[in-house]
Enzyme design. Structure first.
Site, mmCIF file in Angstrom:
data_model
loop_
_atom_site.group_PDB
_atom_site.id
_atom_site.type_symbol
_atom_site.label_atom_id
_atom_site.label_comp_id
_atom_site.label_asym_id
_atom_site.label_seq_id
_atom_site.Cartn_x
_atom_site.Cartn_y
_atom_site.Cartn_z
ATOM 1 N N ASP A 128 32.938 36.388 -14.534
ATOM 2 C CA ASP A 128 34.182 36.679 -15.249
ATOM 3 C C ASP A 128 35.008 35.400 -15.290
ATOM 4 O O ASP A 128 34.938 34.574 -14.374
ATOM 5 C CB ASP A 128 34.971 37.782 -14.537
ATOM 6 C CG ASP A 128 34.344 39.153 -14.675
ATOM 7 O OD1 ASP A 128 33.605 39.368 -15.654
ATOM 8 O OD2 ASP A 128 34.598 40.007 -13.813
ATOM 9 N N ASP A 144 32.666 42.170 -21.439
ATOM 10 C CA ASP A 144 33.660 43.221 -21.169
ATOM 11 C C ASP A 144 34.496 43.501 -22.414
ATOM 12 O O ASP A 144 34.829 44.661 -22.699
ATOM 13 C CB ASP A 144 34.584 42.809 -20.022
ATOM 14 C CG ASP A 144 33.852 42.630 -18.705
ATOM 15 O OD1 ASP A 144 32.773 43.218 -18.524
ATOM 16 O OD2 ASP A 144 34.379 41.890 -17.844
#
Length: 173
Positions: A128, A144
């Site tokens: 991330d 995401d």
């Protein structure tokens, strides 16, 4: 084979080719951004808009907001099930142009699920790197984004775009 059957087969081939290519491109884009994060962000954050948006490297071993930390096999099973269900829905969907919206939504969801699945298989965590500092939103990635956008598109499609009869193909055997 008559002319109508040939046109139908051509439509099926064209539709599957377009959406397969889109799936590959979206997964490649996700991989590209994660590789950039691995290469450049492990050295430190990059501030894009001070106190608003930055790129921050994070190894997420959980799900959204870090829940279910280190539940590797749970995430693998969920990814496989979601991928199988979406593939079956895609295959059963009519090949009329009216259903391209739903096909796009499914491909977007699949690309996000597969993108994060690849991370979990390769590293046992998801990379991330997008962080909205101004609202302290959890760090996330491109895959995401694909999943969240596809969920919003799916809700919109079911609530406003398709009618009950448009979705009746799901009930047929």
């Amino acid at each position: 084979m008559n002319l109508n059957e040939m046109k139908g087969n051509k439509r099926i081939l064209y539709t599957n080719l377009v959406f397969s290519l889109l799936l590959v491109l979206l997964i490649a884009f996700d991989r590209f951004t994660k590789n950039l994060a691995l290469r450049y962000l492990v050295k430190g954050d990059i501030v894009l808009i001070p106190d608003v948006l930055s790129l921050h490297y994070l190894e997420n071993r959980g799900a959204a907001w870090g829940i279910f930390q280190n539940a590797f096999w749970l995430f693998i099973i969920i990814a496989v099930v979601v991928t199988a269900v979406m593939a079956v829905l895609y295959a059963r969907m009519p090949y009329e142009r009216h259903y391209w919206y739903m096909r796009f939504t499914i491909v977007l969801l699949l690309s996000g699920a597969i993108g994060n699945f690849i991370d979990r298989i390769m590293w046992h965590y998801v990379v991330d790197f997008i962080y909205f500092e101004c609202i302290h939103f959890p760090v996330f990635n491109v895959a995401d984004c694909f999943v969240c956008i596809s969920a919003a598109l799916l809700m919109y499609g079911i609530l406003f775009y398709y009618k009950d009869e448009d979705l009746s193909w799901k009930k047929k055997s």
